[in-house]
Design a protein around this motif. Structure first.
Motif, PDB file in Angstrom:
ATOM      1  N   PHE A  25      86.516  -5.009  86.581  1.00 59.66           N
ATOM      2  CA  PHE A  25      87.048  -4.333  85.402  1.00 59.66           C
ATOM      3  C   PHE A  25      86.984  -2.838  85.683  1.00 59.66           C
ATOM      4  O   PHE A  25      86.256  -2.392  86.570  1.00 59.66           O
ATOM      5  CB  PHE A  25      86.201  -4.638  84.161  1.00 59.66           C
ATOM      6  N   THR A  29      85.481   0.095  81.187  1.00 61.70           N
ATOM      7  CA  THR A  29      85.265  -1.225  80.590  1.00 61.70           C
ATOM      8  C   THR A  29      83.884  -1.747  80.954  1.00 61.70           C
ATOM      9  O   THR A  29      83.164  -2.282  80.102  1.00 61.70           O
ATOM     10  CB  THR A  29      86.357  -2.211  81.040  1.00 61.70           C
ATOM     11  N   ASN A  30      83.498  -1.580  82.218  1.00 62.58           N
ATOM     12  CA  ASN A  30      82.167  -2.044  82.620  1.00 62.58           C
ATOM     13  C   ASN A  30      81.053  -1.254  81.938  1.00 62.58           C
ATOM     14  O   ASN A  30      80.002  -1.809  81.633  1.00 62.58           O
ATOM     15  CB  ASN A  30      82.013  -2.028  84.140  1.00 62.58           C
ATOM     16  N   CYS A  33      80.785  -2.891  78.704  1.00 63.71           N
ATOM     17  CA  CYS A  33      80.110  -4.180  78.894  1.00 63.71           C
ATOM     18  C   CYS A  33      78.608  -3.988  79.079  1.00 63.71           C
ATOM     19  O   CYS A  33      77.806  -4.765  78.536  1.00 63.71           O
ATOM     20  CB  CYS A  33      80.686  -4.916  80.108  1.00 63.71           C
TER      21      CYS A  33
END
Length: 109
Positions: A25, A29-30, A33
């Motif tokens: 990703f 995005t990570n 996350c």
């Protein structure tokens, strides 16, 4: 897999991403996350060690949540070219130099 170095963990995650995950990703995005996974870990900690209680049907898998945090952190390290083994060594050296007497002389501890 009985034991694994940090470097081996970074390689294993990278191989898994390439084989099963298609691609990483994005870094942003990570990061989101990672924040989510830390929140899940915090929820379990608050219920298991803090003042909150578990909801009905909620399971406490502290190790799983910690592993999820580590997984995403390793993804971010891989994506940004960070050797976590080297960075951890540097961090330990920094903390040792900075705090070698600090905690020993802390009457609160």
């Amino acid at each position: 897999m009985n034991s694994m170095t940090i470097k081996e963990a970074q390689l294993t995650v990278d191989q898994w991403i390439k084989e099963y995950g298609v691609r990483y990703f994005s870094e942003l995005t990570n990061m989101a996350c990672l924040t989510e996974e830390v929140g899940e870990l915090a929820r379990i900690m608050a219920r298991q060690y803090g003042d909150q209680s578990f909801k009905e049907g909620e399971k406490a898998n502290l190790g799983e949540e910690m592993a999820d945090v580590l997984w995403v952190l390793i993804c971010l390290a891989n994506q940004t070219g960070i050797d976590l083994t080297e960075e951890l060594k540097k961090s330990i050296e920094k903390k040792t130099k900075r705090d070698s007497k600090r905690h020993l002389n802390n009457s609160k501890l």
